[in-house]
Design a protein around this motif. Structure first.
Motif, short mmCIF file in Angstrom:
data_model
loop_
_atom_site.label_atom_id
_atom_site.label_comp_id
_atom_site.label_asym_id
_atom_site.label_seq_id
_atom_site.Cartn_x
_atom_site.Cartn_y
_atom_site.Cartn_z
N MET A 1 27.15 61.99 49.48
CA MET A 1 28.11 60.90 49.65
C MET A 1 28.75 60.59 48.30
O MET A 1 28.06 60.50 47.29
N SER A 2 30.06 60.43 48.29
CA SER A 2 30.80 60.09 47.07
C SER A 2 30.93 58.57 46.95
O SER A 2 31.00 57.87 47.96
N THR A 3 31.00 58.10 45.72
CA THR A 3 31.11 56.67 45.46
C THR A 3 32.40 56.35 44.72
O THR A 3 32.74 57.02 43.74
N VAL A 4 33.08 55.31 45.21
CA VAL A 4 34.24 54.76 44.51
C VAL A 4 33.81 53.43 43.92
O VAL A 4 33.26 52.57 44.62
N LEU A 5 34.05 53.26 42.63
CA LEU A 5 33.78 52.00 41.95
C LEU A 5 35.07 51.21 41.86
O LEU A 5 36.05 51.69 41.30
N LEU A 6 35.06 50.02 42.43
CA LEU A 6 36.20 49.10 42.37
C LEU A 6 35.88 48.06 41.32
O LEU A 6 35.03 47.19 41.52
N VAL A 7 36.52 48.18 40.16
CA VAL A 7 36.32 47.25 39.04
C VAL A 7 37.47 46.26 39.09
O VAL A 7 38.63 46.65 39.06
N HIS A 8 37.13 44.97 39.13
CA HIS A 8 38.18 43.99 39.34
C HIS A 8 37.98 42.70 38.55
O HIS A 8 36.86 42.32 38.22
N HIS A 9 39.12 42.09 38.26
CA HIS A 9 39.15 40.72 37.74
C HIS A 9 40.17 40.00 38.61
O HIS A 9 41.37 40.26 38.52
N ALA A 10 39.67 39.15 39.49
CA ALA A 10 40.52 38.50 40.50
C ALA A 10 40.29 36.99 40.50
O ALA A 10 39.73 36.45 41.44
N PRO A 11 40.76 36.30 39.46
CA PRO A 11 40.48 34.87 39.34
C PRO A 11 41.38 33.96 40.19
O PRO A 11 41.05 32.80 40.38
N SER A 12 42.48 34.49 40.72
CA SER A 12 43.42 33.64 41.45
C SER A 12 43.42 33.99 42.94
O SER A 12 42.99 35.08 43.33
N PRO A 13 43.92 33.10 43.78
CA PRO A 13 44.01 33.41 45.21
C PRO A 13 44.85 34.66 45.49
O PRO A 13 44.50 35.45 46.36
N ARG A 14 45.92 34.87 44.75
CA ARG A 14 46.74 36.07 44.95
C ARG A 14 45.93 37.33 44.66
O ARG A 14 45.97 38.30 45.42
N LEU A 15 45.23 37.33 43.56
CA LEU A 15 44.43 38.50 43.19
C LEU A 15 43.27 38.70 44.16
O LEU A 15 42.90 39.84 44.45
N ARG A 16 42.70 37.63 44.68
CA ARG A 16 41.63 37.79 45.66
C ARG A 16 42.17 38.44 46.94
O ARG A 16 41.49 39.25 47.56
N ARG A 17 43.40 38.11 47.34
CA ARG A 17 44.00 38.77 48.52
C ARG A 17 44.23 40.25 48.23
O ARG A 17 44.02 41.10 49.11
N ILE A 18 44.65 40.56 47.03
CA ILE A 18 44.85 41.96 46.66
C ILE A 18 43.51 42.70 46.64
O ILE A 18 43.40 43.82 47.15
N LEU A 19 42.48 42.06 46.10
CA LEU A 19 41.14 42.65 46.09
C LEU A 19 40.68 42.93 47.52
O LEU A 19 40.15 44.02 47.81
#
Length: 150
Positions: A1-19
């Motif tokens: 199985m392959s793994t994708v790492l999603l590294v994020h900084h999502a401090p705002s509501p807009r970024l949380r929707r994108i996340l």
């Protein structure tokens, strides 16, 4: 199985929707055989990076640059992971109020130093993300996973 790492900084509501859209794209039913680790940039370690087969990066554009959190992630992991991640696929998503170019350039320089392979151009969003924007972002994330599946 392959793994994708999603590294994020999502401090705002807009970024949380994108996340959420990125996570949805990585959870697509056609991507069976892909494991996803979604980890905030400030909590991501060398081990996360080294055990992943591909990466999705999410950052706001702050003052013409990537977020301090994503920069800190790279500062902590760059030299430990340098050489070990070369050739792995990645996608980048940047959100800004009006400009994302500096943030994109700064992340792409580091990705080039690591030898990562971009699966497409960076997803650059400004202002309030539309449904079409979020669908496109989900597709960008899915592209990394699909690349790993061959």
């Amino acid at each position: 199985m392959s793994t994708v790492l999603l590294v994020h900084h999502a401090p705002s509501p807009r970024l949380r929707r994108i996340l959420e859209a990125l996570e949805t794209g990585l959870a697509h039913p056609e991507l069976e055989g892909i494991s996803v680790e979604s980890v905030p940039a400030l909590a991501t370690t060398d081990d996360h990076v080294l055990r992943a087969d591909g990466y999705v990066l999410l950052t706001p554009a702050n003052f013409g640059y990537m977020s301090g959190a994503l920069k800190h992630f790279f500062d902590r992991t760059y030299y430990t992971c340098e050489g070990a991640v070369s050739g792995r696929p990645y996608a980048l998503c940047v959100h800004g109020d009006n400009d994302t170019a500096g943030a994109v350039t700064s992340v792409e320089r580091i990705a080039t130093g690591w030898g990562l392979h971009a699966v497409g151009p960076a997803a650059q969003l400004t202002g309030e993300p539309t449904r079409e924007d979020l669908d496109a972002v989900a597709e960008v994330a899915a592209t990394v996973a699909a690349h790993l599946l061959g």
